[in-house]
Design a protein around this motif. Structure first.
Motif, PDB file in Angstrom:
ATOM      1  N   LEU A  57       8.144  34.186  42.008  1.00  8.96           N
ATOM      2  CA  LEU A  57       8.735  32.852  41.871  1.00  8.96           C
ATOM      3  C   LEU A  57      10.168  32.967  41.376  1.00  8.96           C
ATOM      4  O   LEU A  57      10.496  33.866  40.600  1.00  8.96           O
ATOM      5  CB  LEU A  57       7.936  32.007  40.873  1.00  8.96           C
ATOM      6  CG  LEU A  57       6.446  31.827  41.152  1.00  8.96           C
ATOM      7  CD1 LEU A  57       5.807  30.986  40.057  1.00  8.96           C
ATOM      8  CD2 LEU A  57       6.242  31.173  42.510  1.00  8.96           C
ATOM      9  N   PHE A  65       9.266  23.308  37.059  1.00  8.41           N
ATOM     10  CA  PHE A  65       7.942  23.004  36.510  1.00  8.41           C
ATOM     11  C   PHE A  65       7.974  23.016  34.977  1.00  8.41           C
ATOM     12  O   PHE A  65       7.314  22.215  34.317  1.00  8.41           O
ATOM     13  CB  PHE A  65       6.902  24.000  37.013  1.00  8.41           C
ATOM     14  CG  PHE A  65       6.440  23.727  38.424  1.00  8.41           C
ATOM     15  CD1 PHE A  65       6.086  22.441  38.808  1.00  8.41           C
ATOM     16  CD2 PHE A  65       6.362  24.732  39.363  1.00  8.41           C
ATOM     17  CE1 PHE A  65       5.666  22.168  40.103  1.00  8.41           C
ATOM     18  CE2 PHE A  65       5.937  24.471  40.663  1.00  8.41           C
ATOM     19  CZ  PHE A  65       5.600  23.189  41.032  1.00  8.41           C
TER      20      PHE A  65
ATOM     21  N   PHE B  78      12.900  17.859  44.843  1.00  3.17           N
ATOM     22  CA  PHE B  78      12.229  18.151  43.570  1.00  3.17           C
ATOM     23  C   PHE B  78      13.166  17.899  42.379  1.00  3.17           C
ATOM     24  O   PHE B  78      12.697  17.623  41.269  1.00  3.17           O
ATOM     25  CB  PHE B  78      11.751  19.606  43.573  1.00  3.17           C
ATOM     26  CG  PHE B  78      10.807  19.967  42.464  1.00  3.17           C
ATOM     27  CD1 PHE B  78       9.666  19.216  42.208  1.00  3.17           C
ATOM     28  CD2 PHE B  78      11.040  21.064  41.658  1.00  3.17           C
ATOM     29  CE1 PHE B  78       8.794  19.548  41.183  1.00  3.17           C
ATOM     30  CE2 PHE B  78      10.179  21.410  40.628  1.00  3.17           C
ATOM     31  CZ  PHE B  78       9.055  20.644  40.389  1.00  3.17           C
ATOM     32  N   LEU B 271       0.232  29.307  42.542  1.00  6.37           N
ATOM     33  CA  LEU B 271       1.452  30.107  42.452  1.00  6.37           C
ATOM     34  C   LEU B 271       1.683  30.901  43.735  1.00  6.37           C
ATOM     35  O   LEU B 271       2.819  31.055  44.191  1.00  6.37           O
ATOM     36  CB  LEU B 271       1.387  31.051  41.248  1.00  6.37           C
ATOM     37  CG  LEU B 271       1.357  30.375  39.876  1.00  6.37           C
ATOM     38  CD1 LEU B 271       1.337  31.416  38.758  1.00  6.37           C
ATOM     39  CD2 LEU B 271       2.557  29.448  39.677  1.00  6.37           C
ATOM     40  N   PHE B 274       3.834  29.221  46.443  1.00 10.08           N
ATOM     41  CA  PHE B 274       5.296  29.333  46.379  1.00 10.08           C
ATOM     42  C   PHE B 274       5.764  30.748  46.697  1.00 10.08           C
ATOM     43  O   PHE B 274       6.810  30.935  47.315  1.00 10.08           O
ATOM     44  CB  PHE B 274       5.798  28.908  44.994  1.00 10.08           C
ATOM     45  CG  PHE B 274       5.547  27.469  44.702  1.00 10.08           C
ATOM     46  CD1 PHE B 274       6.152  26.481  45.466  1.00 10.08           C
ATOM     47  CD2 PHE B 274       4.690  27.082  43.693  1.00 10.08           C
ATOM     48  CE1 PHE B 274       5.912  25.140  45.226  1.00 10.08           C
ATOM     49  CE2 PHE B 274       4.446  25.749  43.443  1.00 10.08           C
ATOM     50  CZ  PHE B 274       5.054  24.779  44.210  1.00 10.08           C
ATOM     51  N   TYR B 375       4.495  14.497  39.597  1.00  6.51           N
ATOM     52  CA  TYR B 375       5.725  15.147  40.053  1.00  6.51           C
ATOM     53  C   TYR B 375       5.520  16.641  40.315  1.00  6.51           C
ATOM     54  O   TYR B 375       6.223  17.226  41.141  1.00  6.51           O
ATOM     55  CB  TYR B 375       6.849  14.908  39.052  1.00  6.51           C
ATOM     56  CG  TYR B 375       7.450  13.524  39.172  1.00  6.51           C
ATOM     57  CD1 TYR B 375       7.580  12.902  40.410  1.00  6.51           C
ATOM     58  CD2 TYR B 375       7.888  12.821  38.054  1.00  6.51           C
ATOM     59  CE1 TYR B 375       8.111  11.637  40.532  1.00  6.51           C
ATOM     60  CE2 TYR B 375       8.427  11.553  38.161  1.00  6.51           C
ATOM     61  CZ  TYR B 375       8.534  10.967  39.401  1.00  6.51           C
ATOM     62  OH  TYR B 375       9.070   9.714  39.524  1.00  6.51           O
ATOM     63  N   VAL B 376       4.597  17.264  39.591  1.00  7.73           N
ATOM     64  CA  VAL B 376       4.263  18.652  39.914  1.00  7.73           C
ATOM     65  C   VAL B 376       3.691  18.712  41.341  1.00  7.73           C
ATOM     66  O   VAL B 376       4.008  19.613  42.118  1.00  7.73           O
ATOM     67  CB  VAL B 376       3.254  19.219  38.885  1.00  7.73           C
ATOM     68  CG1 VAL B 376       2.637  20.520  39.385  1.00  7.73           C
ATOM     69  CG2 VAL B 376       3.942  19.455  37.533  1.00  7.73           C
ATOM     70  N   LEU B 379       6.101  18.837  44.864  1.00  7.71           N
ATOM     71  CA  LEU B 379       6.650  20.034  45.522  1.00  7.71           C
ATOM     72  C   LEU B 379       5.637  20.609  46.519  1.00  7.71           C
ATOM     73  O   LEU B 379       6.013  21.065  47.602  1.00  7.71           O
ATOM     74  CB  LEU B 379       7.054  21.084  44.478  1.00  7.71           C
ATOM     75  CG  LEU B 379       7.955  22.216  44.968  1.00  7.71           C
ATOM     76  CD1 LEU B 379       9.208  21.697  45.669  1.00  7.71           C
ATOM     77  CD2 LEU B 379       8.361  23.143  43.836  1.00  7.71           C
ATOM     78  N   TYR B 380       4.371  20.564  46.149  1.00 10.38           N
ATOM     79  CA  TYR B 380       3.330  21.018  47.088  1.00 10.38           C
ATOM     80  C   TYR B 380       3.259  20.079  48.301  1.00 10.38           C
ATOM     81  O   TYR B 380       3.178  20.529  49.446  1.00 10.38           O
ATOM     82  CB  TYR B 380       1.961  21.043  46.403  1.00 10.38           C
ATOM     83  CG  TYR B 380       1.829  22.081  45.317  1.00 10.38           C
ATOM     84  CD1 TYR B 380       1.509  23.402  45.620  1.00 10.38           C
ATOM     85  CD2 TYR B 380       2.013  21.748  43.984  1.00 10.38           C
ATOM     86  CE1 TYR B 380       1.391  24.358  44.629  1.00 10.38           C
ATOM     87  CE2 TYR B 380       1.885  22.698  42.976  1.00 10.38           C
ATOM     88  CZ  TYR B 380       1.578  24.000  43.304  1.00 10.38           C
ATOM     89  OH  TYR B 380       1.455  24.951  42.324  1.00 10.38           O
TER      90      TYR B 380
END
Lengths: 94, 590
Positions: A57, A65, B78, B271, B274, B375-376, B379-380
């Motif tokens: 990442l 985040f 984002f 994770l 991403f 909001y998290v 992005l997904y």
């Protein structure tokens, strides 16, 4: 202040709130300034948010985040440890 | 694109909207007093109020706009998620509790609590109306975008439907029904989006059956007589993505190459999603114009890692530019998002629906939890849409619903209905803020109209209906704008006009009413003038080319907050010091 012990919790809550607010402001400002001045040069990524963080990442994803989750954590700390102001004080201010 | 309504979508949509309107009418029969109409009697529980905050705040801009911007440009969307959520920190630590102590129904109540000034009420009411209108427009545009694929209706029909539904909600039970609509919407929105993200992770990424070549430009030509796609008339079997689908088994927005050369990843972790995306190559589509004036969409392969950095969207391109003025534009927008949230009138009035300052704090924390979690997810959702093969390149606002459609008509129907309810919840809050400003601040306090409790409520309802009609017209006018971009303006206005006044009133004892009036008027006029004179507005609203807009603009960058917020503070301080001194000398014995 309404005097005596009643002012202490409200004072503590305000102090804690100010500290937490300052922490978040610094984190947010750092993120914005690094994005603006530390990530690109001549249109190409040179570091800053483009740098790797962990697990494949980038700092951009982790910091993004982090700011969202961090806001919740600070709010939770404030809710738990910031003593609520007394309603008597609320009334006295009106 | 041509969209066709599905029966399932229509049924689910009708059920959602009927339930919401039914609830409003029922609550309306129990709400008679002005305290109930404007502030839900101040008796909403802190948890319900916190989720209602989320329902109020997670607007079309958050859901449709951010997902759309991420789907088209990656990380830039984002940035709005980060800024919108960060703004709640200002609300929690600076504004929430004091504002609850000071006010009764409206922003003007809080600002005028010490002064009892008609001038201050007037400026605060005007500020509320202007900001609410700027916030209303993108919500209505979002509604119009939704009904196209959902019901197969044109944009204006969606805008009109929202306008009518909101007028019913707000005109029946005011803040009571608005609160419950927002609570229900907030809960369902977060739950459904969590489900969609789980499905995105479970599906993982896949590459098309055959690669899309850089030469496969898709052309859309519109004339007074007809619309053509790649030279043939637009038809159900000849849409913008028809040729792509026939050749590659996918539409717009796909993965060109996955790490390790695999064709499909299978399920991914939160994770790993991403990590895989950043090592992949994504086919994005660049909009342009050909020699004949037709719109072209050209495939451009981009590294996933690059899409997870800011600066791909025109609004944020300044971060990749070495000029300081361009970077200031980006910093200014991020400042506006940070400071604007706590100054939005429709957010501020929600503090009056709880019983005390402690409840205001608790509900803000609940709101931050729900909003932050959503909001998290954005992005997904956005990256999922970017690689779904289902984008409509002519309309970024459609990305989230079209992503849902790739999982089946049922989910598409639910998510579209939720999105529509999203618009209803937010627009209801905005119309409530505007109605309070007109009926409570302007008519009663500024014009001095003597009104009974029932007359105040009636005035609020009439104002709500008028605002509903006005927002319909604006929603039709601004059809083509990205809703998140439009909301950025509202944040700039709110941060510039309201924040200096609120902060100084709460924390500087020498603040005078003249200082507040001057700061609000200056902040509002300066930020509005800046926005209207900016290159962004010239290009996206007045229709100039990018080069002409840059040449004609008289402001160095498009987002005003970095100038107009400090200006508001400075004006307030100077005017307060001057007027406090003159008041003191007037009061001194001769």
């Amino acid at each position: 202040m309404s005097g005596g012990d009643a002012s202490v919790p409200a004072h503590r809550a305000r102090f804690l709130g100010a500290v937490l607010f300052a922490i978040y402001c610094i984190a947010y400002a750092t993120f914005v300034l690094v994005a603006a001045f530390g990530t690109f040069k001549g249109g190409a990524a040179v570091g800053g948010l483009a740098a790797p963080a962990f697990g494949g990442l980038s700092i951009a994803v982790v910091a993004g985040f982090g700011l969202i989750i961090g806001a919740f954590l600070l709010a939770a700390i404030y809710a738990v440890f910031g003593a609520p102001p007394r309603e008597s004080e609320t009334e006295a201010r009106k | 694109m041509i969209y066709h309504a599905s029966t399932l979508a229509v049924v689910v949509f009708a059920l959602f909207v009927a339930s919401v309107l039914g609830l409003s009418l029922w609550l309306g029969s129990r709400t008679k007093s002005s305290g109930g109409y404007f502030a839900a009697h101040g008796q909403v529980g802190w948890f319900v109020n916190g989720i209602a905050f989320a329902g109020d705040y997670l607007s079309a801009a958050s859901f449709l706009g951010i997902c759309g911007m991420i789907a088209f440009f990656g990380y830039d969307g984002f940035l709005y998620s980060i800024g919108y959520l960060a703004g709640w920190i200002v609300a929690l630590f600076v504004i929430a509790e004091p504002v609850k102590r000071l006010g009764k129904y409206t922003l003007a109540d809080a600002l005028d609590s010490k002064f009892n000034s008609r001038g201050l009420k007037l400026v605060a009411a005007i500020s509320t109306l202007v900001i609410s209108l700027f916030y209303l427009v993108p919500q209505m545009v979002g509604a119009g975008a939704l009904v196209k694929p959902l019901l197969g209706l044109p944009h204006w029909a969606g805008v009109a439907m929202v306008g009518v539904a909101v007028t019913v909600i707000v005109s029946t039970a005011g803040m009571v029904s608005t609160t419950w609509v927002q609570f229900i919407k907030g809960t369902i929105l977060v739950a459904v989006c969590t489900l969609v993200v789980a499905m995105i992770l479970n599906r993982g990424f896949a590459v098309p059956s055959t690669p899309i070549a850089a030469t496969e430009v898709q052309t859309l030509a519109k004339s007074a007589d007809a619309t053509t796609v790649n030279g043939a008339p637009l038809a159900p079997d000849n849409q913008l993505d028809s040729k792509l689908r026939a050749a590659h088994g996918t539409g717009f927005g796909s993965v060109a190459a996955l790490p390790g050369g695999v064709e499909r990843t299978g399920p991914l972790g939160p994770l790993g999603f991403f990590e895989t995306f950043s090592q992949s190559t994504i086919t994005t589509w660049k909009k342009g114009t050909d020699a004949a004036g037709a719109t072209t969409f050209t495939p451009v392969e981009r590294k996933g890692a690059d899409l997870l950095l800011p600066g791909a969207n025109p609004t944020f391109k300044g971060v990749r530019d070495d000029r300081v003025a361009s970077k200031l534009d980006f910093i200014s927008l991020m400042l506006a998002l940070f400071l604007g949230t706590a100054s939005l009138p429709h957010i501020l009035i929600r503090y009056y629906t709880v019983k005390d300052a402690v409840s205001a704090r608790k509900s803000t924390v609940v709101g931050i939890a729900a909003i932050g979690f959503f909001y998290v997810l954005t992005l997904y959702l956005g990256l999922g849409a970017m690689t779904s093969g289902a984008l409509d390149p002519t309309d970024s606002n459609m990305s989230a619903p079209l992503l849902a459609r790739t999982f089946g008509e049922g989910l598409f129907a639910v998510i579209s209905a939720v999105a529509f309810t999203t618009v209803l919840g937010t627009v209801s809050g905005l119309v409530m803020a505007g109605a309070g400003a007109v009926a409570h601040d302007l008519m009663k306090d500024v014009l001095g109209m003597r009104m009974s409790d029932a007359q105040q409520v009636r005035s609020g309802k009439i104002a709500a209906a008028a605002l509903g009609l006005g927002s319909i017209a604006l929603g039709i006018l601004f059809e083509k704008m990205n809703v998140t971009f439009l909301v950025g303006w509202a944040f700039n206005l709110a941060a510039s006009a309201n924040l200096p006044a609120l902060v100084m009133l709460l924390f500087w004892k020498r603040t005078t009413k003249q200082g507040i009036i001057a700061a609000m008027a200056t902040g509002l006029v300066a930020s509005l003038a800046w926005i209207l004179a900016s290159a962004d507005t010239m290009e996206k609203v007045y229709g100039y080319s990018a080069a002409d807009a840059a040449a004609k603009t008289i402001v160095p960058f498009s987002q005003p907050a970095i100038v107009t917020v400090p200006l508001g503070f400075a004006v307030l301080a100077v005017v307060s010091l001057l007027t406090a001194r003159s008041a003191k000398s007037n009061a001194a014995p001769a």
